[in-house]
Design an enzyme around this catalytic site. Structure first.
Site, PDB file in Angstrom:
ATOM      1  N   GLY A  66      41.849  32.289 132.229  1.00 29.19           N
ATOM      2  CA  GLY A  66      42.269  32.776 131.305  1.00 29.19           C
ATOM      3  C   GLY A  66      42.750  32.549 130.291  1.00 29.19           C
ATOM      4  O   GLY A  66      43.960  33.203 130.039  1.00 29.19           O
ATOM      5  N   ASN A  76      32.285  38.478 122.586  1.00 28.91           N
ATOM      6  CA  ASN A  76      32.608  37.420 122.966  1.00 28.91           C
ATOM      7  C   ASN A  76      33.397  36.538 122.015  1.00 28.91           C
ATOM      8  O   ASN A  76      32.917  36.439 121.267  1.00 28.91           O
ATOM      9  CB  ASN A  76      31.305  37.835 123.814  1.00 28.91           C
ATOM     10  CG  ASN A  76      31.452  36.359 124.388  1.00 28.91           C
ATOM     11  OD1 ASN A  76      31.603  36.077 125.641  1.00 28.91           O
ATOM     12  ND2 ASN A  76      29.774  36.103 124.388  1.00 28.91           N
ATOM     13  N   HIS A 126      32.438  32.836 121.953  1.00 27.30           N
ATOM     14  CA  HIS A 126      31.311  31.154 122.762  1.00 27.30           C
ATOM     15  C   HIS A 126      31.881  30.046 122.180  1.00 27.30           C
ATOM     16  O   HIS A 126      31.969  29.787 120.800  1.00 27.30           O
ATOM     17  CB  HIS A 126      30.723  31.907 121.736  1.00 27.30           C
ATOM     18  CG  HIS A 126      29.565  30.592 123.195  1.00 27.30           C
ATOM     19  ND1 HIS A 126      29.125  30.946 124.144  1.00 27.30           N
ATOM     20  CD2 HIS A 126      28.139  30.075 122.025  1.00 27.30           C
ATOM     21  CE1 HIS A 126      28.379  29.643 124.343  1.00 27.30           C
ATOM     22  NE2 HIS A 126      27.711  29.499 122.744  1.00 27.30           N
ATOM     23  N   LEU A 160      21.212  37.069 124.398  1.00 25.88           N
ATOM     24  CA  LEU A 160      22.576  36.269 125.169  1.00 25.88           C
ATOM     25  C   LEU A 160      23.285  35.363 123.752  1.00 25.88           C
ATOM     26  O   LEU A 160      22.354  34.732 123.552  1.00 25.88           O
ATOM     27  CB  LEU A 160      22.024  35.249 125.855  1.00 25.88           C
ATOM     28  CG  LEU A 160      23.066  33.767 126.481  1.00 25.88           C
ATOM     29  CD1 LEU A 160      24.543  34.719 127.601  1.00 25.88           C
ATOM     30  CD2 LEU A 160      22.558  32.878 127.286  1.00 25.88           C
ATOM     31  N   ASP A 161      25.028  35.320 123.395  1.00 30.44           N
ATOM     32  CA  ASP A 161      25.258  34.600 122.831  1.00 30.44           C
ATOM     33  C   ASP A 161      24.624  35.273 120.872  1.00 30.44           C
ATOM     34  O   ASP A 161      24.262  33.854 120.239  1.00 30.44           O
ATOM     35  CB  ASP A 161      25.082  32.730 123.103  1.00 30.44           C
ATOM     36  CG  ASP A 161      26.024  32.737 123.874  1.00 30.44           C
ATOM     37  OD1 ASP A 161      26.899  33.499 124.370  1.00 30.44           O
ATOM     38  OD2 ASP A 161      25.306  32.684 124.927  1.00 30.44           O
TER      39      ASP A 161
END
Ligand code: GAR
Length: 210
Positions: free
Chosen positions: A12, A107, A109, A144-145
């Site tokens: 985190g 997101n 990445h 995904l991504d």
């Protein structure tokens, strides 16, 4: 302020960067809850320390990916967030879930997308002999991504680089570009239109931002 829910699976540190910047008054977000699929995630402690509601929702307690995602969606929606922030959330999401939050889920990445989707990105970049690696913030889509990129930052790979040393470099970049991306969203400047990320109506990613 912009209400958000943050999903994590681990340490985190990106969550912490968001907490810190909002406490400093640099970022006008209200973190309604932090949800982890792992009860042991240190990020849940970071959230508690900041007086943020926490939930552990163990994916192993569910029969299927669909059932887990449905429960996760129900939990998130109780908080009615304007934005869902994936910050080291290590689960592949179903199409139903990603469609539900389309244009309001980000997101981060650890690669220069579209390179190195998936896992072990630092080691794979080193093994491939790359001289440069980095991190991308993107809107989440069902693939995904693969969603439209908002911001990227890059770091040089040195000749004696290890996956650990590279991860450290990339993490420090993450803590800059993720809060900035979230800030843009919170100000209504960052949108997704026809699958493309826009800042003030202009296509992203910008290049050469320092
Ligand atoms: C970050 O490096 C993030 O880019 C990565 O997990 C780490 C979480 O760190 N995310 C992914 O790999 C997503 N597929 P943190 O828990 O300290 O924020």
């Amino acid at each position: 302020s912009c209400s958000v829910v943050v999903l994590i699976s681990g340490s985190g540190s990106n969550l912490q960067a968001l907490i810190d910047q909002s406490l400093q008054g640099d970022l006008d977000i209200d973190i309604k809850a932090v949800i982890s699929n792992k009860a042991s995630a240190y990020g849940l402690e970071r959230a508690s320390n900041a007086d943020i509601a926490t939930h552990a929702l163990d994916h192993k307690q569910f029969e299927s990916r669909e059932a887990f995602d449905q429960a996760l969606m129900t939990l998130i929606d109780q908080y009615q967030p304007k934005l869902v922030i994936l910050a080291g959330f290590m689960r592949i999401l179903t199409e139903n879930f990603t469609r539900h939050y389309e244009g309001r889920m980000l997101n981060i990445h650890p690669s220069l997308l579209p390179k190195y989707k998936g896992l072990n990105t630092h080691q794979r970049a080193i093994d491939a002999g790359e001289t440069e690696h980095g991190v991308s913030v993107h809107f989440v889509t069902s693939e995904l991504d693969a969603g439209s990129v908002v911001l990227q930052a890059s770091a040089e790979i040195s000749s004696d680089e290890t996956a650990d040393s590279l991860a450290k470099k990339v993490h420090s970049l993450e803590h800059i570009i993720y809060p900035l991306s979230v800030k843009w969203f919170s100000l209504g400047r960052l949108t997704l239109q026809e699958g493309k990320a826009l800042l003030d109506g202009k296509p992203l990613p910008l290049s050469g931002v320092r």
